[in-house]
Scaffold this motif. Structure first.
Motif, mmCIF file in Angstrom:
data_model
loop_
_atom_site.group_PDB
_atom_site.id
_atom_site.type_symbol
_atom_site.label_atom_id
_atom_site.label_comp_id
_atom_site.label_asym_id
_atom_site.label_seq_id
_atom_site.Cartn_x
_atom_site.Cartn_y
_atom_site.Cartn_z
ATOM 1 N N TYR A 92 0.778 -1.303 0.011
ATOM 2 C CA TYR A 92 -0.084 0.052 0.156
ATOM 3 C C TYR A 92 0.841 1.235 0.054
ATOM 4 C CZ TYR A 92 -3.780 3.213 1.510
ATOM 5 O OH TYR A 92 -4.674 4.113 1.499
ATOM 6 N N CYS A 133 0.484 5.551 0.059
ATOM 7 C CA CYS A 133 -0.289 6.583 0.265
ATOM 8 C C CYS A 133 -0.321 7.392 -0.770
ATOM 9 C CB CYS A 133 0.245 7.669 1.521
ATOM 10 S SG CYS A 133 -0.031 6.432 3.081
ATOM 11 N N CYS A 189 -6.729 5.906 4.960
ATOM 12 C CA CYS A 189 -5.544 4.719 4.660
ATOM 13 C C CYS A 189 -5.754 3.529 5.196
ATOM 14 C CB CYS A 189 -4.286 5.235 4.626
ATOM 15 S SG CYS A 189 -3.854 6.592 3.595
ATOM 16 N N HIS A 205 3.991 -1.120 3.767
ATOM 17 C CA HIS A 205 3.236 0.190 3.796
ATOM 18 C C HIS A 205 4.380 1.276 3.298
ATOM 19 C CE1 HIS A 205 -0.537 2.474 5.054
ATOM 20 N NE2 HIS A 205 0.322 3.662 4.871
ATOM 21 N N HIS A 208 0.894 11.087 9.932
ATOM 22 C CA HIS A 208 -0.202 10.427 9.414
ATOM 23 C C HIS A 208 0.127 8.966 9.485
ATOM 24 C CE1 HIS A 208 -2.744 9.211 6.312
ATOM 25 N NE2 HIS A 208 -1.967 8.510 5.510
ATOM 26 N N HIS A 209 1.224 8.467 9.289
ATOM 27 C CA HIS A 209 1.506 6.970 9.601
ATOM 28 C C HIS A 209 1.395 6.540 11.157
ATOM 29 C CE1 HIS A 209 3.474 6.700 5.505
ATOM 30 N NE2 HIS A 209 2.136 6.559 5.419
ATOM 31 N N GLU A 247 -2.068 6.227 11.591
ATOM 32 C CA GLU A 247 -2.582 4.996 10.813
ATOM 33 C C GLU A 247 -2.423 3.778 11.976
ATOM 34 O OE1 GLU A 247 -2.017 3.887 7.042
ATOM 35 O OE2 GLU A 247 -1.829 5.804 6.420
HETATM 36 ZN ZN LIG Z 1 -2.025 7.175 4.134
#
Ligand SMILES: [Zn+2]
Length: 470
Positions: A25, A27, A208, A223, A233-234, A237
């Motif tokens: 994955y 982003c 995500c 990822h 962001h991560h 997540e």
């Molecule tokens: Zn993302």
């Protein structure tokens, strides 16, 4: 193969969990503007990694990349231009896929739109509230960072460090300034969906987590994204996915380094800025890809016209060898078998191939991989000066090798000769014909076109943006 894993701060040995399929994955874009040259780096780097997996490791890759079509940036743009959010999102989504195509990027296996998965996001947020990991406040929902002990692990910082470093403003709605938004109550004129907390929209960090899970399930293999996404962001997540599911979100976190512009931080207001499609129109896909891959992906990359000019020259050296060897072999009538000299040359080629693989296996060191390709060119140039008779046939192998090694990098796949244009046009013609047959529900014939092209090594892929071929 070793890949640097941001989570372990180590070059860990990589192989897919089931030894066959890499679930990956990356982003994706927020579709409110064209990509600038910094945004294009992860696109090129992770395309190279994917193609390397597919061609050199024999792993299948399921590559998922989201399209963020609901976000503050889109709303701001809509207010400033007067266009609807849908119009803006449609325009820049198309521009994004056009750019991928022009850059010879293999399109993602799945490119889900955030707005098609709102229900999944609402479900995730509800689970987090049930587990005490999130709370509602006046129609907004926030993640309760203090309830997730591992928060900060990816960025290697404690909650206290993050509070100081991030300089996040306190808010009377949040229990803790680091708590991040999962759901935003709708304001006048904003896109909105019904939820248990009233009308609103999801925050970006939730997207995500839900989209990767929808297409790839628990615990991805990889990822990836730019290193500017590590925090928040991560980190956010991980907090959501692992908080809700008690399983790791991914085994490997890969992050590419940032781009500077003539040695300075990229900034629109300082004029240190360029759109990717403009640079691409001027220099072409190969030069742009060569330039980006001439530096190890984790290091900072400085964008400059000189850098692109150098890439162009280095590429030309390879193309010259391919063209001269091809026309040299075509105009003479070498027959017979490859002799001792030719065999020695083939052994040398094998060594360069092994070196290329070792470099790519070393955390995708495309710098060393490109050097190995350039050495194949040097070797071929030396050999064609002296080789005679059947030995000259070994030169064909040098061209095949350059094409094979160039494939993951998106280089040397096309002939520079005039034949290339007609080939593209003919395949396009077959694709159009197949589309017409499908409209007339002539599926047996349309499938036969696809299958027969596949036998020739040409894969058709139907995407929301039309059929593309590789
Ligand atoms: Zn993302």
């Amino acid at each position: 193969m070793k890949l640097y894993n941001t989570l372990t701060h180590n070059e860990d040995t990589f192989a897919p969990q089931d030894a066959k399929t890499v679930r990956m994955y990356v982003c994706g874009p927020t579709v409110y503007d064209y990509l600038h040259i910094g945004n294009v780096r992860p696109v090129i780097v992770f395309d190279a990694l994917r193609k390397y997996f597919e061609q050199f490791k024999d792993w299948r890759v399921v590559y998922v990349q989201n399209v963020t079509d609901v976000d503050d940036k889109l709303i701001d743009r809509s207010i400033s231009t007067g266009e609807s959010i849908e119009e803006i999102a449609a325009h820049y989504t198309k521009a994004y896929f056009d750019l991928l195509d022009a850059l010879k990027i293999e399109p993602p296996t799945h490119s889900p739109l955030a707005t098609d998965h709102i229900k999944g996001m609402i479900d995730l947020i509800a689970t987090l509230i049930d587990k005490g990991l999130a709370y509602e406040q006046d129609g907004d929902v926030y993640y309760r960072v203090s309830a997730f002990p591992d928060y900060g692990r990816l960025s290697g910082r404690s909650i206290d460090d993050l509070l100081v470093g991030a300089r996040i403003a306190a808010s009377d709605k949040k229990e803790n300034p680091l708590d991040f938004t999962l759901w935003k109550a709708a304001k006048q004129g904003e896109p909105k969906w019904n939820s248990p907390w009233g009308e609103g929209r999801p925050g970006w960090h939730t997207e995500c987590v839900v989209l990767s899970h929808a297409f790839l399930g628990d615990t991805l293999d990889i990822h990836a994204g730019g290193n500017d996404l590590i925090f928040p962001h991560h980190e956010n997540e991980i907090a959501q996915a692992e908080g809700a599911r008690s399983k790791p979100l991914t085994r490997f976190w890969l992050h590419n380094g940032m781009l500077t512009f003539n040695g300075e931080k990229m900034s629109k207001s300082l004029g240190n800025f360029a759109y990717a499609h403009e640079v691409l129109a001027e220099f072409g896909a190969e030069t742009v890809r060569y330039f980006y891959l001439s530096r190890q992906y984790r290091k900072p990359l400085d964008y400059s016209r000189e850098g692109l000019e150098e890439a162009k020259k280095a590429l030309a050296r390879v193309h010259t060898m391919i063209d001269e060897v091809t026309s040299g072999l075509a105009s003479s009538e070498e027959t017979g078998t490859i002799g001792e000299e030719g065999k020695r040359f083939l052994t040398l080629l094998g060594k360069h191939r092994a070196r290329y693989v070792a470099e790519m296996d070393n955390d995708l060191n495309t710098v060393g991989a490109i050097a190995a390709i350039q050495d194949v060119v040097s070797e071929a140039n030396r050999f064609r000066g002296t080789a005679t008779g059947g030995d000259r046939l070994a030169l064909r192998e040098a061209i095949s090798l350059v094409r094979e090694l160039g494939y993951p990098l998106g280089l040397f796949q096309e002939d520079t000769a005039a034949s290339k244009g007609i080939e593209d046009d003919l395949i396009r013609l077959l694709i159009d014909l197949r589309a017409e047959l499908r409209e007339k529900k002539e599926f047996a014939l349309s499938d036969s076109i696809r299958d027969r092209l596949q036998e020739l090594g040409i894969d058709l892929k139907d995407t929301a943006q039309g059929t593309i071929w590789t």
